[in-house]
Design a protein around this motif. Structure first.
Motif, PDB file in Angstrom:
ATOM      1  N   GLU A 281       0.834  -1.191   0.000  1.00  0.00           N
ATOM      2  CA  GLU A 281       0.000   0.000   0.000  1.00  0.00           C
ATOM      3  C   GLU A 281       0.874   1.249   0.000  1.00  0.00           C
ATOM      4  N   ARG A 282       0.390   2.300  -0.667  1.00  0.00           N
ATOM      5  CA  ARG A 282       1.105   3.575  -0.684  1.00  0.00           C
ATOM      6  C   ARG A 282       0.431   4.522   0.311  1.00  0.00           C
ATOM      7  N   ILE A 283       1.254   5.146   1.161  1.00  0.00           N
ATOM      8  CA  ILE A 283       0.712   6.045   2.172  1.00  0.00           C
ATOM      9  C   ILE A 283       1.401   7.408   2.084  1.00  0.00           C
ATOM     10  N   GLY A 284       0.677   8.436   2.509  1.00  0.00           N
ATOM     11  CA  GLY A 284       1.227   9.789   2.484  1.00  0.00           C
ATOM     12  C   GLY A 284       2.169  10.036   3.656  1.00  0.00           C
ATOM     13  N   ILE A 285       3.246  10.751   3.384  1.00  0.00           N
ATOM     14  CA  ILE A 285       4.224  11.072   4.433  1.00  0.00           C
ATOM     15  C   ILE A 285       4.760  12.486   4.238  1.00  0.00           C
ATOM     16  N   HIS A 286       5.254  13.074   5.324  1.00  0.00           N
ATOM     17  CA  HIS A 286       6.106  14.256   5.232  1.00  0.00           C
ATOM     18  C   HIS A 286       7.151  14.155   6.337  1.00  0.00           C
ATOM     19  N   HIS A 287       8.233  14.902   6.209  1.00  0.00           N
ATOM     20  CA  HIS A 287       9.306  14.819   7.200  1.00  0.00           C
ATOM     21  C   HIS A 287       9.246  15.986   8.170  1.00  0.00           C
ATOM     22  N   GLU A 288       9.658  15.703   9.396  1.00  0.00           N
ATOM     23  CA  GLU A 288       9.872  16.740  10.414  1.00  0.00           C
ATOM     24  C   GLU A 288      11.214  16.452  11.068  1.00  0.00           C
ATOM     25  N   ILE A 289      12.283  16.811  10.375  1.00  0.00           N
ATOM     26  CA  ILE A 289      13.639  16.546  10.859  1.00  0.00           C
ATOM     27  C   ILE A 289      14.138  17.785  11.590  1.00  0.00           C
ATOM     28  N   ASP A 290      14.149  17.702  12.923  1.00  0.00           N
ATOM     29  CA  ASP A 290      14.557  18.854  13.737  1.00  0.00           C
ATOM     30  C   ASP A 290      16.065  18.880  13.982  1.00  0.00           C
ATOM     31  N   HIS A 291      16.682  17.705  14.018  1.00  0.00           N
ATOM     32  CA  HIS A 291      18.119  17.612  14.273  1.00  0.00           C
ATOM     33  C   HIS A 291      18.781  17.013  13.029  1.00  0.00           C
ATOM     34  N   LEU A 292      19.504  17.825  12.295  1.00  0.00           N
ATOM     35  CA  LEU A 292      20.165  17.359  11.083  1.00  0.00           C
ATOM     36  C   LEU A 292      21.491  16.700  11.452  1.00  0.00           C
ATOM     37  N   VAL A 293      21.540  15.378  11.266  1.00  0.00           N
ATOM     38  CA  VAL A 293      22.763  14.618  11.487  1.00  0.00           C
ATOM     39  C   VAL A 293      23.284  14.193  10.121  1.00  0.00           C
ATOM     40  N   ILE A 294      24.456  14.675   9.763  1.00  0.00           N
ATOM     41  CA  ILE A 294      24.919  14.555   8.388  1.00  0.00           C
ATOM     42  C   ILE A 294      26.382  14.106   8.340  1.00  0.00           C
ATOM     43  N   PHE A 295      26.690  13.216   7.405  1.00  0.00           N
ATOM     44  CA  PHE A 295      28.035  12.716   7.208  1.00  0.00           C
ATOM     45  C   PHE A 295      28.379  12.750   5.715  1.00  0.00           C
ATOM     46  N   PRO A 296      29.618  13.105   5.367  1.00  0.00           N
ATOM     47  CA  PRO A 296      30.027  12.991   3.958  1.00  0.00           C
ATOM     48  C   PRO A 296      29.867  11.539   3.493  1.00  0.00           C
ATOM     49  N   GLN A 297      29.444  11.350   2.267  1.00  0.00           N
ATOM     50  CA  GLN A 297      29.277   9.977   1.768  1.00  0.00           C
ATOM     51  C   GLN A 297      30.609   9.263   1.703  1.00  0.00           C
ATOM     52  N   GLU A 298      30.595   7.983   2.098  1.00  0.00           N
ATOM     53  CA  GLU A 298      31.817   7.179   2.063  1.00  0.00           C
ATOM     54  C   GLU A 298      32.087   6.775   0.625  1.00  0.00           C
ATOM     55  N   LYS A 299      33.372   6.888   0.256  1.00  0.00           N
ATOM     56  CA  LYS A 299      33.750   6.556  -1.120  1.00  0.00           C
ATOM     57  C   LYS A 299      34.165   5.108  -1.213  1.00  0.00           C
TER      58      LYS A 299
END
Length: 347
Positions: free
Chosen positions: A329-347
């Motif tokens: 089934e397909r359901i509706g979503i949205h994001h609420e990201i309050d804390h951005l945790v970010i890392f450079p992509q591993e090569k």
């Protein structure tokens, strides 16, 4: 400060087991060494207790060195109490005699008074004449704690003390043990592989991986501000979603543009991964973005859904259990990201 580990290394022959571990534990605080099986957390605990010698660095208790390259104070001289995984109670001794075992040199009147104090403290008043086999697992654990506390140790070490208990009893006992330790102002270190146990018990948690301390921090900061990919993956649940840095405040992802502070060094166009927790994704019947349900786990109050985005990437989502959607089934979503945790992509 009651305990300090200063650049600890431990090796068996040429094999490094612990590498450059440093942390401090304040008087009255409860610390935790958390990590997967075989990561080295129990070895660290044994080194603090004096059962393992260190290869380099030093361990200090109450500002006095107890372990270094040239010094090793015996365990019995460190004023440390220990609670073990299997309780290690003496079956032929009563509850009172088990508790009194480490303080047998005390004057009898004082000894009896101390035992009674501890029985009241751990909620076993009136159980002194019972034997371990007559007690439940949780009661046996309380006896083990009382025995460890009897000599009034400077530091209490707990080695996977709840692992043999069922989940319901563990959830009841962990906050009780924390309350007892805080009431007695006992400084303690817990070893566990269970992060929820660590969250409920400890003031500060050290995440260990392959003998290295990844982060020593509060549970809140480990969850919301992990210092490494390992911590981000190990603590809580979540996925790494790829994205592209647009500027120093925005990242473009399959969920749309996400706002937050971008780490120094991640310039415009930089390929990054963003940690997305299940609570970051909100099920919304009126949302314009949809995702396909590819897995679901019923948790009583809610479902944990695994969702596939149109790009093929996956995210997790908590939804109230009355939102009972089917696989596919397909359901509706949205994001609420309050804390951005970010890392450079591993090569």
């Amino acid at each position: 400060m009651l305990l300090e580990l200063d650049h600890i290394d431990i090796a068996y022959g040429n094999t490094a087991v612990i590498s450059d571990v440093s942390f401090q534990l304040e008087d009255g605080d409860i610390g935790c060494l958390l990590g997967p099986s075989g990561c080295g957390k129990t070895t660290l605990l044994r080194a603090i207790a004096g059962f393992e010698k260190i290869s380099s660095g030093k361990i200090l208790i109450q500002h006095g060195v107890v372990s270094s390259t040239h010094l090793h104070i015996a365990p019995e001289r460190r004023r440390i109490g220990m609670v073990f995984q299997d309780f290690a109670l003496f079956p032929h001794l009563s509850v009172a005699d088990n508790i009194a075992f480490g303080i047998r040199t005390m004057v009898k009147e004082q000894l009896n008074k101390r035992v009674e104090e501890l029985l009241v403290l751990v909620g076993l008043e009136g159980y002194g004449k019972q034997y371990p086999h007559q007690l439940s697992g949780g009661q046996q654990q309380r006896v083990a704690l009382a025995r460890a506390l009897a000599p009034r140790p400077s530091l209490l070490l707990l080695d996977e003390p709840f692992s043999s208990l069922d989940v319901e009893l563990r959830e009841q006992l962990v906050p009780e043990i924390r309350r007892i330790l805080k009431k007695e102002k006992i400084t303690a270190i817990l070893v566990t592989h269970d992060q929820f146990e660590a969250f409920a018990m400890a003031d500060n948690i050290g995440v260990i991986n392959q003998g290295q301390l990844q982060q020593w921090d509060t549970a809140y900061h480990l969850y919301h501000q992990p210092a490494s990919r390992f911590v981000a993956d190990f603590i809580g649940q979540g996925v790494m979603l790829p994205g592209t840095v647009l500027n120093q405040q925005q990242v473009e992802t399959d969920l749309g543009i996400i706002d937050g502070e971008i780490p120094t060094g991640c310039k415009k166009g930089c390929a990054v991964d963003i940690l997305v927790r299940p609570d970051d994704i909100i099920h919304d019947d009126h949302a314009q973005q949809f995702a396909e349900v590819i897995d679901k786990r019923f948790r009583g109050a809610d479902f944990l859904y695994t969702l596939r985005l149109s790009s093929g990437n996956e995210v997790l989502c908590f939804a109230p259990s009355h939102h009972n959607h089917q696989i596919g089934e397909r359901i509706g979503i949205h994001h609420e990201i309050d804390h951005l945790v970010i890392f450079p992509q591993e090569k």
